[in-house]
Each structure stands twice: as C-alpha cells, then as structure tokens.
Write an enzyme that holds these catalytic residues in place. Sequence first.
Site, PDB file in Angstrom:
ATOM      1  N   CYS A 103       0.849  -1.188   0.000  1.00 49.50           N
ATOM      2  CA  CYS A 103       0.000   0.000   0.000  1.00 49.50           C
ATOM      3  C   CYS A 103       0.887   1.241   0.000  1.00 49.50           C
ATOM      4  O   CYS A 103       2.118   1.153   0.016  1.00 49.50           O
ATOM      5  CB  CYS A 103      -0.946   0.015   1.204  1.00 49.50           C
ATOM      6  SG  CYS A 103      -0.098   0.139   2.793  1.00 49.50           S
ATOM      7  N   CYS A 106       3.670   1.749   2.621  1.00 50.98           N
ATOM      8  CA  CYS A 106       4.960   1.093   2.400  1.00 50.98           C
ATOM      9  C   CYS A 106       5.927   2.043   1.697  1.00 50.98           C
ATOM     10  O   CYS A 106       7.112   2.109   2.045  1.00 50.98           O
ATOM     11  CB  CYS A 106       4.777  -0.179   1.566  1.00 50.98           C
ATOM     12  SG  CYS A 106       3.793  -1.459   2.375  1.00 50.98           S
ATOM     13  N   ASP A 508      19.138  31.037 -28.877  1.00 52.69           N
ATOM     14  CA  ASP A 508      20.583  31.126 -29.070  1.00 52.69           C
ATOM     15  C   ASP A 508      20.839  30.970 -30.566  1.00 52.69           C
ATOM     16  O   ASP A 508      19.952  30.536 -31.315  1.00 52.69           O
ATOM     17  CB  ASP A 508      21.280  30.026 -28.263  1.00 52.69           C
ATOM     18  CG  ASP A 508      22.782  30.029 -28.465  1.00 52.69           C
ATOM     19  OD1 ASP A 508      23.374  31.119 -28.452  1.00 52.69           O
ATOM     20  OD2 ASP A 508      23.349  28.948 -28.670  1.00 52.69           O
ATOM     21  N   ASP A 695      21.535  25.523 -26.635  1.00 55.50           N
ATOM     22  CA  ASP A 695      22.216  24.224 -26.700  1.00 55.50           C
ATOM     23  C   ASP A 695      23.544  24.193 -25.949  1.00 55.50           C
ATOM     24  O   ASP A 695      24.105  23.117 -25.737  1.00 55.50           O
ATOM     25  CB  ASP A 695      22.462  23.827 -28.163  1.00 55.50           C
ATOM     26  CG  ASP A 695      23.660  24.552 -28.758  1.00 55.50           C
ATOM     27  OD1 ASP A 695      23.778  25.776 -28.535  1.00 55.50           O
ATOM     28  OD2 ASP A 695      24.470  23.894 -29.434  1.00 55.50           O
ATOM     29  N   ASP A 699      24.381  28.805 -22.096  1.00 57.35           N
ATOM     30  CA  ASP A 699      22.962  29.166 -22.092  1.00 57.35           C
ATOM     31  C   ASP A 699      22.259  28.771 -20.798  1.00 57.35           C
ATOM     32  O   ASP A 699      21.101  29.135 -20.589  1.00 57.35           O
ATOM     33  CB  ASP A 699      22.240  28.480 -23.271  1.00 57.35           C
ATOM     34  CG  ASP A 699      22.772  28.936 -24.619  1.00 57.35           C
ATOM     35  OD1 ASP A 699      23.052  30.138 -24.747  1.00 57.35           O
ATOM     36  OD2 ASP A 699      22.905  28.098 -25.523  1.00 57.35           O
TER      37      ASP A 699
END
Length: 819
Positions: A103, A106, A508, A695, A699
């Site tokens: 349950c 736990c 960017d 990327d 950034d």
Amino acid sequence: MNALACFHCGEPANGNPPITLEREGKNHHFCCEGCKAVFQTINAEGLSGFYRFRTEPAVTPKKLTNTEIDRLRELDHPLVQQSFVSPVTAGQEATLLVGGITCAACIWLLEHHMAKQAGVIAFSVNHTTRRARLVWDASQAQLSDLLIAVHQLGYTARPYQADEAEQALKTENRSALIRLAVAGIGSFQSMMLAFPLYFELINDVSPEFVDFFRWFSLLVATPVVFYSARPFFSNALRDLQSKHLTMDVPVATAIGLAYAASAWVTVFGGEEVYFESVCMFTFFLQLGRYIESRARYRAGLSGNSLAGFQPTVANRISGPKAGLVPIHELQADDIIRIRPGETLPADGVMTSGQTTLDEAALTGEYLPETRGPGDEVHSGSINGEHPFEMRVTRAGASTRLSGILRILDRVQAEKPPVAHLADRLAGRFVGQVLWITPLIGLGWWLAGADNAFDIMLSVLVVTCPCALSLATPTAITSATLRLRRQGFLPTRGHTLESMHGVDTVVFDKTGTLTRGELRITGTDAFTDMPAQDCLRLAAALEQASEHPIARAFTARPAARADAVRNHLGGGLSGQVEGLDLTIGHREFVESRTIGTLPAVATGDGMEIWLATPECWLARFTLDDEPRPDAAETIRALQDRGLRTLLLSGDRSAHVARIAALLGIDEAIGEASPEHKLSVLRRLIDEGHRVMMVGDGLNDLPSMAGARVSVAMGGAADLTQLNADAVLLSGRLSELPEALVISGSMRRVIRQNMIWALGYNVFALPLAAAGFVPPWLAAIGMSASSLVVVLNALRLSRARPKPLRQDADAQPSATLQAGL
C-alpha cells in the site's frame, strides 16, 4: 499454540513463550525475531506513523543468507553497474524494482527510511510501476549497503529490467481482468434472480422461495464485494487514515452500505435487498477502471515500450572477449558488428560500412537516416540495409535511450499544479457529498419514501468524482506521448502547462538556429583552375587536420597529399599533384606566397585562402548556415503573435545578419552568460512569459531564468539535464507544433473539467430526486469517466493543424539568396 497476530505482518504470533515487546504501555506480539527487529528499526527512526496509515499487513521480513548478501555485493562491481547505474551531477543514479509493497504506507516508510541512510541523496518510489529512483554518493556508501537497508524492512530491491516490469504489468492486468470477470458473472446472476421480483412475475410464489432467491443472491454477491470490490475498500481505508479523500471513499461506502443492508434483510427479514445493484455498479466501476488503465498504458504511461528497443546481447569483434556478449559487458572502445534488422545496443561512432538507420525511438523522425563512417549512432536505432561496425562510446545506463527512459519516469512521477488543483477539488467534493448524502436519505425517510436508502446509494455513486480526477492526468499523458513521438520530449511535469501563455521566444544562435558547424558557402577562383579543382586540392590538405574548419572540406572528393605540415594558428602546407600548396588564414598564406593579393570585397563569414608560392588560387568562404526550417519556424511563431529574439555571444554583425535572414524581431550579439540572464530578467520584469531555446553550457543561466527552457537534441548533457524539454529531433518546426499541442491540451483539460463538473451538477439533483436507480448511477459514473479518457486520447492520435501551409517547406528564397 498461541494464536495472537503478529503486529507487523499479521501472521500468527506463535512461540513459547510468544515474542513480545512493550512500547508506550502496550505489549506488541511478533511471529519472529525478524518482524520484531523491523518494528524496532521503524520506531527508532521515528517512522511509527507507518502502522497508522497502512491498509495491508506488511510482508514478513526474510533474513538474508550469506549467498544473498554476496549476490548483492556483486552489484557494487563497476562492470555490473554499467547496465543500470548512470553518473549524475550529485553522484550515482540507479533505477530499481521494489517488491513487497502492499500500500501507499509502504512507499512512505521506504522513502523516509532510505532518507536516513548515509550517502543517500534522493530516493523515490513510483506507486504505479513500483520503480524506485535512487541517487547516492558512492564515496559515502556502496549500492549493496543501501539495498540491504531496503531488505532489512522486509522489502526487496533489484536492478530494474524492462522484461520483469512488463511481466509484473501483465500479472496486474490479469488480476484486474479476473476481478472484472467475477463482478460480471455476479451481475448477470444477481440480475437474473432479481428480474422476476422487479416485474412481479412470481407474486404467487411462497415467501420461502423469495427467501431462497435472496440467500442465493447473497451467495453470488459476497465474492463480488470481498474480491472484486476489495481495491475500493483498501483504497478508501487508506484515504481515511491519511485524511485525503478520493473517489474510492463514496464508492466503498455505497457498496458496503448496500451489501450490509441487504445481508441484514436476508438474515433478519425486511422489504428490499440491493444485491443486484451492488454487483452491477461494482462491475461497471471495474469495467471503467480497466478500460482507463488500458488506455493509460497504451498512452505510454509505463514507458516499457521504449525499453523494448534495447537488445540483450551484442556481437563484439574487438575487445576483452569476442563473440556474443551481454550488453552490460560492453565497454568504451569495443568494436561491435550490427547486422541488418538489428537494434543498436549502445551509443557509438560508425567505423566502417554505410547504411540507413530508423531513429524513430529517439527522435520521432519516421524516415530512415543515412549514416556512414565517422557518424554518431545511438542505442535503440534499428539498422535498415547493410551491416556495419561501430566503436562503442557509451553503454548501459549511460546511453541516450536510457536517459530518455529516466526522464519519462520522472515526468510520470511529477504532478503539475493543475493536477494538484483537480485532486483538491475532488477531495473537497467528496467531503461535501459524504455529509450531504445522509441528509438527503434522512429527508426522504422522514417524508415517508420507501426508497430513501436507494436514493442515498444513488447519490453516493453518481457523484463520485472519478472523471474530475482523471480530467488532467490523462490529457497531460496523451499530449506528452504525442510530443515524444514527434521528437519533442518534456522533461518536467509542468512543462506543457507552462508553455501555455508564452509570448516571447528567445533563441541562441550557434547550434540552435544554425547547424553549429561550418560549411563552405562560397568559392572564388583567381586562376584558370576551376573552382571544383581548387576545392579538391584544399580537401586533400585538410584531411590531415582535426580542426573544425577541416570538416567543411573533408566531406568533398580529395586528391592525395604528401609532406603535410600543420602550422598552429595559421594553416596547413603540403604537396598535392606536384604543387606546393598553402591553405589557411589570409595573413599566414600571404607570408608564404609572392603573388599579389587579389582585390576582392570582404564577404560574410570566415575566409580561408589557398595559394602556391607563386600565385593565389582561391578563397573559400565558410559560415554556419541556418537550419533549413529555421525561417519557417520563426514565421510560424510570429503568426501566432509571439515575439522572437536572437540572443548570442557571437559578434554582433554576424548575429544581425542571421536575424535579418530569418526575420527575427530583435537581435543582441556579443552577449555574455550574465548579459543573457539580465536580458531575460528584463523581459520578465516587463511582464513577458519567455521560452528560451539553446544548446550550450553558456545558455544554462538564461535557460534557468526562463518560464520554459528547451534544449536542442545535440546540446551538452548538462544543458539537456537542466532543460524543461529536449528537442530530440533537432527540428525547430516542432516548437510551434508543441505550442499548438500545449494549447490543445489546455482546451481538452478545460473540456474535461467542464464535463466532469457539469455531469455532477446535472446528475446530483436527479439522483437526489429519486429518478436515478443505483445501477443506473454506476453506469452514468463509469460512462462519464470514459468520456474524459477518450477525449484526452484524441491528443495522442490527432496531428495538430499546421500553422502555415508551407510549414515543412525548404528554406525561403530570401534565405537561399542570402546564403
């Protein structure tokens, strides 16, 4: 023999004398020393709340043997951990499959117990999949020590394997199907027994025969209540103990009251029994939940479909041991052979051969991609045509596919704010219904109605807020599946919700709007030698260099070069087809030739010159080209009324040129990471809701400050890890489509919420007025939930309308002319 029940696991506490332990003035009995030890551990850590909130007895702890401990110690070996452990910023991360959970208490106990272990940074268990995410500091604790700590509580933990999880899912599905079948058989039998009584077909039958019908109905309904409806009762008990009301509370109350009242009438006499209603709305509830769970699994909630793309063995031809080996034995720099139709078992670089790869599992791109020597390839891709060999760079849990699986698990476990809102509304609604229903029943009873109890049951069932609780998670799951198939992977639970309302998109430049690699955009020949021959001579020299500039030349046909020398910071020199050649920056080449520098205008981009000692041969212009779909993406975003901004650290002139080519509203160049972040903060202070697409590591600060951050598929690992979404496909055109799907998701959630609330507002007065019998209330409630689920599933199947007719077209004429 002592028949006292074990306080921990519920088994008979046998023993002479019985094992007991006094705590807070009470004697607790245990069946074994193991249960007693777990009880002491739980209390010593201040986690005794586990015993108050659990809805099922805990499993009996099993003492680990020396052999079992040795097997756990084997998991500390680095080679073994390659298949399921990956390095993260804080330490090491492993995905485990936990057994013995009965349950929600736990999970609460495990998470709090593991949080107290040395070296544990994070530990969380997904209630649906029983998968645990463990992050720990390997310098403070070994993995086996932490797994032993799990076992000490009576649970089990082992490395997650997709096939084992799939088997567990099938077992759970089989159990649900059996419960549904028992409820269905009980419904048909009880209705068959109640049908003659309903239509007064047996009025002349003796009371003894009617009693026989009732006793037989009790016999039929009992397994339906105590087996098929058991999940409703256990969940309701858990909710009451934790003071968090869900739809299971009114359902369990209605089933329990109807069954108890009917049993009382059967035994002691009375007017009405409700066995057919009990069986029918248990059946319809189970049917609705079964269909809902199947729909959620098809929508990708389990994530096992992606895991199925990982093979179990690899054909290693160079390494510690040649031949077929398990994929967890693969190491970096191993050479493996992939045959047509096989799935790549690891990430790597192709060393020989040329073929096409189906990368749909990773990028969402359904068209095969051509790959050759030097190209990166990834686990989960399927080889289409020819055999090839590859050098392994990442294997096991470090592959890109494994990272996607971990992200999907995290997204599934997280709940966005709108889901929490729906849960709170459902909880409050249940609380109101639980005190309004008795008042309605009391009112009808005082009014002398014979069906007051029927009306009370109908109100309890018809107002169950199942649809309200399902309105949000099903829509989010379907939208996430749709985007992942297209190559846009949300990595946070709030991503899609946060995307709604974005009015500014900041890009960017290098690697985001542009390809991130130099390409030859122009060639000026200064002699009678054709431009193609100049390129061939230049490529021959550049083959000896690893510089990024050289990559722009090496993809072209080349002659043979001899005596090539690399002049650091200047260029290359050597002999090609009997000519002494120099290639490099203008100043370097000018110092090695006596020819007069040609009078040509300075172009955009980087200039690379080629010359002999006597004359200048050619000038090559290199530049980082915009992606083919960049211009159309910018136009599509602007058509939606979004403002676009280019924010780059490159020189301002080049940034302005790219912005003009793509039609971007505003461009800022020569921006440091700190400057980028200040620009984003200024936009946010002005009231804009910003999406940042980048990327690079530079950034990260600005992406962290944006409302939504999106990393390109080729971005640095750290950038992808900290982004709210990853553009796996590398196609910028998925950005406007993701915004469309985000808006569609919001509309579907709104539709679902309106439907769920409207249904309850409409059905409650009808049920309270006595127009809805209990069995019809069960049908209506299940149908309402299914409408919500099916409406949400439209998001996973329907492709959004394109923002422009030419959204997938090639770069515009303006862009091509500019290049």
